[in-house]
Scaffold this active site. Structure first.
Site, PDB file in Angstrom:
ATOM      1  N   GLU A  46     -16.606 -56.186   0.468  1.00  0.00           N
ATOM      2  CA  GLU A  46     -15.268 -56.804   0.406  1.00  0.00           C
ATOM      3  C   GLU A  46     -15.339 -58.338   0.461  1.00  0.00           C
ATOM      4  OE1 GLU A  46     -12.819 -54.861  -0.227  1.00  0.00           O
ATOM      5  OE2 GLU A  46     -12.905 -53.016   0.958  1.00  0.00           O
ATOM      6  N   CYS A  90      -3.102 -49.236 -20.026  1.00  0.00           N
ATOM      7  CA  CYS A  90      -2.156 -48.611 -19.087  1.00  0.00           C
ATOM      8  C   CYS A  90      -1.597 -49.660 -18.125  1.00  0.00           C
ATOM      9  CB  CYS A  90      -2.826 -47.461 -18.339  1.00  0.00           C
ATOM     10  SG  CYS A  90      -3.205 -46.069 -19.432  1.00  0.00           S
TER      11      CYS A  90
HETATM   12  P1  TMP Z   1     -12.097 -51.200  -2.435  1.00  0.00           P
HETATM   13  O1  TMP Z   1     -12.376 -52.050  -3.622  1.00  0.00           O
HETATM   14  O2  TMP Z   1     -13.315 -50.900  -1.622  1.00  0.00           O
HETATM   15  O3  TMP Z   1     -11.322 -49.988  -2.761  1.00  0.00           O
HETATM   16  O4  TMP Z   1     -11.217 -52.052  -1.420  1.00  0.00           O
HETATM   17  C1  TMP Z   1     -10.316 -53.024  -1.843  1.00  0.00           C
HETATM   18  C2  TMP Z   1      -9.450 -53.501  -0.682  1.00  0.00           C
HETATM   19  O5  TMP Z   1      -8.720 -54.647  -1.116  1.00  0.00           O
HETATM   20  C3  TMP Z   1      -8.403 -52.495  -0.206  1.00  0.00           C
HETATM   21  O6  TMP Z   1      -8.248 -52.582   1.206  1.00  0.00           O
HETATM   22  C4  TMP Z   1      -7.121 -52.960  -0.863  1.00  0.00           C
HETATM   23  C5  TMP Z   1      -7.313 -54.449  -0.941  1.00  0.00           C
HETATM   24  N1  TMP Z   1      -6.657 -55.115  -2.074  1.00  0.00           N
HETATM   25  C6  TMP Z   1      -5.979 -56.309  -1.846  1.00  0.00           C
HETATM   26  O7  TMP Z   1      -5.898 -56.777  -0.704  1.00  0.00           O
HETATM   27  N2  TMP Z   1      -5.380 -56.954  -2.899  1.00  0.00           N
HETATM   28  C7  TMP Z   1      -5.453 -56.490  -4.177  1.00  0.00           C
HETATM   29  O8  TMP Z   1      -4.907 -57.131  -5.090  1.00  0.00           O
HETATM   30  C8  TMP Z   1      -6.186 -55.268  -4.416  1.00  0.00           C
HETATM   31  C9  TMP Z   1      -6.300 -54.733  -5.813  1.00  0.00           C
HETATM   32  C10 TMP Z   1      -6.759 -54.618  -3.334  1.00  0.00           C
HETATM   33 MG    MG Z   2     -15.205 -50.489  -1.407  1.00  0.00          MG
HETATM   34 ZN    ZN Z   3      -5.541 -45.829 -19.116  1.00  0.00          ZN
END
Ligand code: TMP
Ligand code: MG
Ligand code: ZN
Ligand code: ADP
Length: 188
Positions: free
Chosen positions: A87, A180
C-alpha cells in the site's frame, strides 16, 4: 552491490498483495532476512499483518510514516536482504528518498500499491517509485462488469465522500476495464 527496486501496481483485486506474499515466500525459502511494512491507515483486515483479499497473510511492521521504515531498517544494522512495502499509495512523499537510500545500501525493495485512485488520477508516490524502479509490474484484474480479464482501473461504488483516500474493499470498490469505467463515469 546496490539492491534492486521492484514496483508492483494495478487496480484493486489485481493480485498486488498476493505477488508480495509470493516474493516474501521465495526470500524466506532462501533463508534471507526480510522485513515487511504496511501503513498504519490500512486497518482493513488486520493492523499487524499484510493480508490479501484471499486471506493469505504475513506479519508486518505497521508504520505511521516513511521515516519509521528508515529507523526499522537501520535498527537491523545491515542484516537485511530485502524490504517489502504494501500500500505505498498511502505513504508520504518522502518514501521515495527512503527507498532510494535502502537500495543504495544494497537491500532489495519490493513496493506494492495502487497506481491510480478511483478518480483515474495517479497516486504521486507510486508514480515516483515507478520512475526509479528497476522493474515495474502492472497487474490486471477481472472486470467486475463485463467479466473480461482486462481491468486496469478501480471504480468506487459508494459515493459518500470525495476523498481519494478511503480504506475499504468490495463494500466500496470494484475493478473495471476502461470501457466499463467510462460507462460508469460518463463525465470522464
Ligand atoms: P488493495 O489494492 O490491496 O485492494 O487496497 C487498496 C486500498 O486503497 C483499499 O483500502 C481501498 C483504498 N483506496 C483508496 O483509498 N482510494 C482509492 O481511490 C482506491 C481505488 C482505493
Ligand atoms: Mg493489496
Ligand atoms: Zn469491462
Ligand atoms: P490486491 O492487493 O491487488 O488488491 P490481492 O492480492 O489482495 O489483490 O487479491 C487478489 C485476489 O482477489 C485474487 O486472487 C482473487 O481471489 C480475488 N479477486 C476478487 N475480485 C477479483 C477480480 N475482480 N479480479 C481478480 N481477482 C479478484
Amino acid at each position: 552491490m546496490a539492491g534492486k527496486l521492484t514496483v508492483v501496481v494495478g487496480p484493486m483485486y489485481s493480485g498486488k498483495t498476493s505477488t508480495l506474499l509470493s516474493m516474501v515466500e521465495i526470500y524466506t525459502l532462501g533463508r534471507k532476512n526480510i522485513k515487511v511494512f504496511k501503513p498504519l491507515i490500512d486497518n482493513r483486515y488486520s493492523t499487524d499483518h499484510v493480508v490479501s483479499h484471499t486471506g493469505q497473510k504475513v506479519l508486518a511492521v505497521n508504520v505511521k510514516s516513511s521515516a519509521e521504515v528508515t529507523r526499522a531498517v537501520e535498527a537491523e544494522s545491515g542484516r537485511l536482504d530485502a524490504v517489502f512495502i504494501d500500500e505505498v499509495n498511502f505513504f508520504d512523499p518522502q518514501l521515495l528518498e527512503v527507498v532510494q537510500q535502502i537500495i543504495f545500501d544494497g537491500i532489495d525493495v519490493f513496493c506494492v500499491g495502487l497506481d491510480m485512485s478511483y478518480k483515474h488520477r495517479p497516486f504521486a508516490i507510486t508514480a515516483s517509485l515507478m520512475a526509479i524502479a528497476d522493474e515495474v509490474v502492472k497487474k490486471k484484474a477481472v472486470c467486475h462488469v463485463c467479466g473480461e480479464y482486462n481491468a486496469t482501473v478501480t471504480h468506487r461504488t459508494s459515493n459518500h465522500i470525495d476523498s481519494e483516500i478511503d480504506v475499504g474493499g468490495m463494500d466500496k470498490y470494484i475493478a473495471v476495464c476502461r470501457d466499463c469505467y467510462k460507462k460508469l463515469n460518463p463525465n470522464k
